[in-house]
Design an enzyme around this catalytic site. Structure first.
Site, PDB file in Angstrom:
ATOM      1  CG  HIS A 180      49.547  22.009  61.565  1.00  0.00           C
ATOM      2  ND1 HIS A 180      49.241  23.138  62.280  1.00  0.00           N
ATOM      3  CD2 HIS A 180      48.892  20.990  62.172  1.00  0.00           C
ATOM      4  CE1 HIS A 180      48.463  22.817  63.293  1.00  0.00           C
ATOM      5  NE2 HIS A 180      48.218  21.511  63.251  1.00  0.00           N
ATOM      6  CB  SER A 223      58.663  30.613  31.238  1.00  0.00           C
ATOM      7  OG  SER A 223      59.813  31.430  31.207  1.00  0.00           O
ATOM      8  CE  LYS A 269      58.316  27.654  35.924  1.00  0.00           C
ATOM      9  NZ  LYS A 269      58.732  28.967  36.418  1.00  0.00           N
ATOM     10  CD  GLU A 326      50.799  31.136  39.088  1.00  0.00           C
ATOM     11  OE1 GLU A 326      51.554  32.075  39.381  1.00  0.00           O
ATOM     12  OE2 GLU A 326      51.053  30.327  38.180  1.00  0.00           O
TER      13      GLU A 326
END
Ligand code: ARG
Length: 469
Positions: free
Chosen positions: A168, A289, A295, A302
């Site tokens: 979980h 970025s 970043k 992804e």
């Protein structure tokens, strides 16, 4: 997906189907129905299948030895032209099959026209797709092996590194990072098994089914199958030309590969985030970025997660393509190619990059260990310890819940609570409790087959290495 030709590539030359047609095909229809700009990818399979067919036609005395020789030499020329990029693919000739046959006939004359004896494009295309897919499955097999090897290597280096195991997404029990990587090795090894299994059904010969009913020529189908290295002959002509279940089950196996890649991607993304900070991914797999200078984004995992949707989508597309088609061949089946091609390309590119990416992971053991300590990951071990002292499991569970509550209140892990405090929860607790309360002690104790103990991981690694070669 497909490259559509511009209008000026079209000409109004009548499509020479037969004398039956009294007007040329409209340009719109020509463009709509042609597939050459994507199915030309099947050229090598088409030539291979044709050569096996011609060889058998000659062996059966259906065409002459001279015809066979002319077909062979014409095909050799044509092949060289395609490889050199000088072959002129024509939209007017609709698909890869008609383009190759027309050029062959241009090169060698009548023998080229005899090649199609006892054959239809319906059994031809089904054969080509199967031959092509068989080769791509083999490439996928090697790529899956390479990825598994990369995972085994990182597992071996990190068999002792403690990672909080989650259920979980809540800290559950300590596991080793190596053990966690080995879970993916299991997934990808099943994927490889599945693809091998699919390959057996892909590798059967439709040729000889002709348009739909078989043929009256005395073809030797078994001979063609043997020449092509196929494992058998499709036993019903209607089925042979019409079903694409082999492509569908391949897509299902490919979709599962991507689902596994996607799960791994999701973990890498989470682990690389500041909140987890468990790993770093080599800069060459990340991007920055344009607005936020701090970043570093895990673009590759992804994108892989995103591309999973596309592969799953192709599976749905193929299932829907097949649904409701009456026997036998229908032009609908021309639509099987682009999804299949894109599936193969996407999965192959993804596996290729992931084998590299896994090698570029830096593990941060302190961060993982800190997270495991924060989550009372050894609570089950304390309960099991009490059970060994004769306490019924349900009571032990309750005792430990109290201990965890006190731990939370005092901001301490169970292993940091003094003995007298622990004994306050149960008199049976002794000094040896700390052997099980440490993360390492917990890990080492799980030596069951498939457990997370480093000795077991080492045994599994040896098994995988022997299997993967
Ligand atoms: N391009 C077609 C396909 O991909 C080849 C078979 C065409 N057969 C036919 N009867 N029109 O399915």
């Amino acid at each position: 997906m497909s490259t559509k030709p511009s209008d000026n590539q079209l000409d109004n030359k009548s499509q020479a189907w037969s004398a039956l047609f009294s007007e040329p095909m409209s340009d719109l229809v020509k463009r709509y129905t042609s597939s050459v700009f994507f199915d030309k990818r099947l050229w090598l399979a088409d030539i291979t299948g044709s050569l096996a067919h011609a060889e058998m036609l000659a062996a059966q005395g259906i065409i002459s030895g001279a015809d066979h020789a002319a077909i062979q030499s014409g095909m050799a020329t044509l092949r060289a032209e395609i490889e050199a990029g000088t072959f002129e693919w024509k939209l007017d000739l609709e698909d890869v099959h008609l383009n190759i046959e027309a050029r062959l006939t241009q090169l060698v004359g009548d023998p080229g026209k005899r090649l199609h004896t006892g054959r239809s494009r319906n059994d031809q295309v089904a054969t080509d797709v199967r031959l092509w897919l068989r080769g791509e499955i083999d490439v996928l097999g090697s790529l899956l092996t390479a990825l598994q090897k990369a995972l085994v290597t990182i597992a071996e280096k990190n068999a002792d590194v403690i990672l909080p195991g989650f259920t979980h997404l809540q800290v559950a029990q300590p596991v080793s990072f190596g053990h966690h990587m080995l879970a993916y090795v299991e997934m990808f090894s099943r994927d490889a098994e599945r693809l091998q299994d699919v390959r057996r059904r892909v590798n059967r010969l439709p040729l000889g089914a002709a348009a739909l009913a078989g043929t009256s020529y005395p073809l030797d189908r078994e001979r063609v199958a043997a020449t092509l290295g196929m494992e058998g002959v499709c036993q019903n002509s209607l089925d042979a030309v019409s079903d694409r279940d082999f492509a569908i089950e391949f897509s299902a196996a490919a979709a599962l590969v991507m689902v596994h890649i996607s799960r791994l991607s999701e973990e890498l993304i989470l682990w690389m985030s500041q909140s987890f900070g468990f790993i770093d991914i080599a800069d060459r797999f990340c991007t920055g970025s344009s607005i936020m200078p701090q970043k570093k984004n895990p673009d590759v995992p992804e994108l892989a997660r995103g591309k999973t949707g596309r592969v799953v989508g192709h599976l749905m597309g193929l299932l829907t393509l097949m649904k409701g088609q009456p026997l036998a061949y229908n032009k609908d089946n021309q639509e099987d190619k682009e999804p299949l091609f894109d599936t193969v390309d996407t999965v192959q590119e993804t596996l290729r990059i992931f084998a590299e990416l896994v090698g570029g992971i830096t593990v941060k053991p302190e961060a993982m260990e800190r997270a495991a300590l924060r989550g009372y990951a050894t609570a089950t071990d304390l309960a099991d310890y009490l059970v060994r002292k004769g306490v019924p499991f349900r009571d032990a569970h309750e005792v430990v819940a109290h201990a965890v509550k006190v731990g939370i209140e005092s901001g301490k892990d169970l292993s940091e609570l003094p003995l007298d405090v622990l004994q306050g929860f149960h008199a049976g607790i002794a000094e040896d409790v700390y052997d099980v309360l440490t993360l390492q002690g917990s890990l080492n104790s799980r030596q069951v087959i498939g457990g997370t103990a480093p000795v077991e991981a080492t045994r599994q690694i040896a098994r995988h290495r022997a299997r993967l070669g």
